[in-house]
Design a protein around this motif. Sequence first.
Motif, PDB file in Angstrom:
ATOM      1  N   GLU A 150      35.395  28.958  28.626  1.00  0.00           N
ATOM      2  CA  GLU A 150      34.768  30.221  28.997  1.00  0.00           C
ATOM      3  C   GLU A 150      33.345  30.030  29.510  1.00  0.00           C
ATOM      4  N   SER A 151      32.616  29.088  28.940  1.00  0.00           N
ATOM      5  CA  SER A 151      31.221  28.886  29.330  1.00  0.00           C
ATOM      6  C   SER A 151      31.079  28.426  30.778  1.00  0.00           C
ATOM      7  N   ALA A 152      32.147  27.910  31.363  1.00  0.00           N
ATOM      8  CA  ALA A 152      32.099  27.439  32.745  1.00  0.00           C
ATOM      9  C   ALA A 152      32.276  28.568  33.752  1.00  0.00           C
ATOM     10  N   VAL A 153      32.630  29.749  33.263  1.00  0.00           N
ATOM     11  CA  VAL A 153      32.936  30.866  34.150  1.00  0.00           C
ATOM     12  C   VAL A 153      31.768  31.838  34.199  1.00  0.00           C
ATOM     13  N   SER A 154      31.188  31.975  35.362  1.00  0.00           N
ATOM     14  CA  SER A 154      30.148  32.970  35.621  1.00  0.00           C
ATOM     15  C   SER A 154      30.399  33.535  37.007  1.00  0.00           C
ATOM     16  N   VAL A 155      29.747  34.630  37.322  1.00  0.00           N
ATOM     17  CA  VAL A 155      29.908  35.206  38.661  1.00  0.00           C
ATOM     18  C   VAL A 155      29.529  34.173  39.711  1.00  0.00           C
ATOM     19  N   ARG A 156      28.429  33.486  39.477  1.00  0.00           N
ATOM     20  CA  ARG A 156      27.954  32.505  40.459  1.00  0.00           C
ATOM     21  C   ARG A 156      28.925  31.339  40.603  1.00  0.00           C
ATOM     22  N   SER A 157      29.401  30.787  39.481  1.00  0.00           N
ATOM     23  CA  SER A 157      30.289  29.617  39.569  1.00  0.00           C
ATOM     24  C   SER A 157      31.626  29.965  40.193  1.00  0.00           C
ATOM     25  N   VAL A 158      32.128  31.156  39.893  1.00  0.00           N
ATOM     26  CA  VAL A 158      33.409  31.571  40.459  1.00  0.00           C
ATOM     27  C   VAL A 158      33.282  31.795  41.958  1.00  0.00           C
ATOM     28  N   CYS A 159      32.185  32.421  42.372  1.00  0.00           N
ATOM     29  CA  CYS A 159      31.980  32.650  43.800  1.00  0.00           C
ATOM     30  C   CYS A 159      31.789  31.334  44.542  1.00  0.00           C
ATOM     31  N   ARG A 160      31.094  30.406  43.922  1.00  0.00           N
ATOM     32  CA  ARG A 160      30.908  29.090  44.538  1.00  0.00           C
ATOM     33  C   ARG A 160      32.244  28.362  44.666  1.00  0.00           C
ATOM     34  N   GLU A 161      33.059  28.400  43.598  1.00  0.00           N
ATOM     35  CA  GLU A 161      34.355  27.720  43.611  1.00  0.00           C
ATOM     36  C   GLU A 161      35.310  28.322  44.632  1.00  0.00           C
ATOM     37  N   SER A 162      35.252  29.635  44.798  1.00  0.00           N
ATOM     38  CA  SER A 162      36.166  30.327  45.719  1.00  0.00           C
ATOM     39  C   SER A 162      35.601  30.467  47.124  1.00  0.00           C
ATOM     40  N   ALA A 163      34.345  30.069  47.306  1.00  0.00           N
ATOM     41  CA  ALA A 163      33.657  30.193  48.603  1.00  0.00           C
ATOM     42  C   ALA A 163      33.612  31.643  49.079  1.00  0.00           C
ATOM     43  N   LEU A 164      33.295  32.539  48.140  1.00  0.00           N
ATOM     44  CA  LEU A 164      33.176  33.965  48.455  1.00  0.00           C
ATOM     45  C   LEU A 164      31.783  34.460  48.099  1.00  0.00           C
ATOM     46  N   ASN A 165      31.339  35.469  48.808  1.00  0.00           N
ATOM     47  CA  ASN A 165      30.069  36.099  48.497  1.00  0.00           C
ATOM     48  C   ASN A 165      30.173  36.883  47.195  1.00  0.00           C
ATOM     49  N   THR A 166      29.051  37.042  46.515  1.00  0.00           N
ATOM     50  CA  THR A 166      29.024  37.745  45.239  1.00  0.00           C
ATOM     51  C   THR A 166      29.562  39.166  45.351  1.00  0.00           C
ATOM     52  N   ARG A 167      29.291  39.813  46.468  1.00  0.00           N
ATOM     53  CA  ARG A 167      29.748  41.202  46.604  1.00  0.00           C
ATOM     54  C   ARG A 167      31.261  41.307  46.543  1.00  0.00           C
ATOM     55  N   TYR A 168      31.952  40.246  46.925  1.00  0.00           N
ATOM     56  CA  TYR A 168      33.410  40.283  46.852  1.00  0.00           C
ATOM     57  C   TYR A 168      33.904  40.179  45.407  1.00  0.00           C
ATOM     58  N   PHE A 169      33.100  39.558  44.561  1.00  0.00           N
ATOM     59  CA  PHE A 169      33.467  39.525  43.142  1.00  0.00           C
ATOM     60  C   PHE A 169      33.546  40.949  42.600  1.00  0.00           C
ATOM     61  N   TYR A 170      32.506  41.723  42.864  1.00  0.00           N
ATOM     62  CA  TYR A 170      32.440  43.078  42.317  1.00  0.00           C
ATOM     63  C   TYR A 170      33.358  44.050  43.048  1.00  0.00           C
ATOM     64  N   GLU A 171      33.918  43.610  44.130  1.00  0.00           N
ATOM     65  CA  GLU A 171      34.947  44.390  44.807  1.00  0.00           C
ATOM     66  C   GLU A 171      36.209  44.463  43.942  1.00  0.00           C
ATOM     67  N   SER A 172      36.457  43.411  43.154  1.00  0.00           N
ATOM     68  CA  SER A 172      37.683  43.321  42.358  1.00  0.00           C
ATOM     69  C   SER A 172      37.454  43.413  40.858  1.00  0.00           C
ATOM     70  N   PHE A 173      36.284  42.975  40.376  1.00  0.00           N
ATOM     71  CA  PHE A 173      36.077  42.880  38.930  1.00  0.00           C
ATOM     72  C   PHE A 173      34.708  43.435  38.529  1.00  0.00           C
ATOM     73  N   ALA A 174      34.676  44.091  37.383  1.00  0.00           N
ATOM     74  CA  ALA A 174      33.411  44.629  36.875  1.00  0.00           C
ATOM     75  C   ALA A 174      32.548  43.529  36.280  1.00  0.00           C
ATOM     76  N   ASP A 175      33.197  42.524  35.661  1.00  0.00           N
ATOM     77  CA  ASP A 175      32.467  41.435  35.026  1.00  0.00           C
ATOM     78  C   ASP A 175      33.419  40.260  34.811  1.00  0.00           C
ATOM     79  N   THR A 176      32.906  39.191  34.218  1.00  0.00           N
ATOM     80  CA  THR A 176      33.731  37.997  34.038  1.00  0.00           C
ATOM     81  C   THR A 176      34.816  38.196  32.977  1.00  0.00           C
ATOM     82  N   ASP A 177      34.588  39.076  32.004  1.00  0.00           N
ATOM     83  CA  ASP A 177      35.634  39.346  31.023  1.00  0.00           C
ATOM     84  C   ASP A 177      36.868  39.934  31.701  1.00  0.00           C
TER      85      ASP A 177
END
Length: 200
Positions: free
Chosen positions: A36-63
């Motif tokens: 769990e400690s390896a998962v953050s908005v920044r790390s997930v966006c970096r791994e998926s090569a997506l901008n942060t705004r796309y994270f919040y398009e689908s999810f409210a938070d990492t939980d």
Amino acid sequence: MSSPTRWAGVPLTDRRIERRNLLVGAAFTLFGEGGESAVSVRSVCRESALNTRYFYESFADTDELLGAVYDVVAADLNAEVEREILAAGGGPLKRLRTGIRAVLGFSSADPRRGRVLFTEARANPVLAARREIAQDTLRQMVLSEREQALPDVDRTATLVAAAMYTGAMAELAQQWLSGNLGGDLDKVVEHAVRLVLPTT
């Protein structure tokens, strides 16, 4: 990071589905390898090569994202178990044996799956809630199989056996994944089956 041209010509709904799948896949990789400690908005966006705004398009938070990861892996596991049981055919004993083998085999084929389903799920409340639902589904399956195989056994004994087995299955998977049970899957499966159907 992704550029506007990456999604050129792709319908909006399909873009969102694809981006969501990329985020879930990235979180699975990070969570499966580092917890769990390896998962953050920044790390997930970096791994998926997506901008942060796309994270919040689908999810409210990492939980919420981790919940989606668990759901995907659990759905894949259920599909694998159902497929294997259907292919095996036979009576309750054979189905139970096949189901246990499918769970352990699915988890060890990619250890990241086992980490998502069994190891890290204990600590995170979102994953713990999902795990509880999965365990109840397993308990109902064990009840059904045991009642078919041992129809004359006292109902309370069946309920106790199902409850104990359900709680032990996660530990069994963890011990199998850690290598503490040796490498003979057939032997592990047979011992597990006897706990549920002791007269076999």
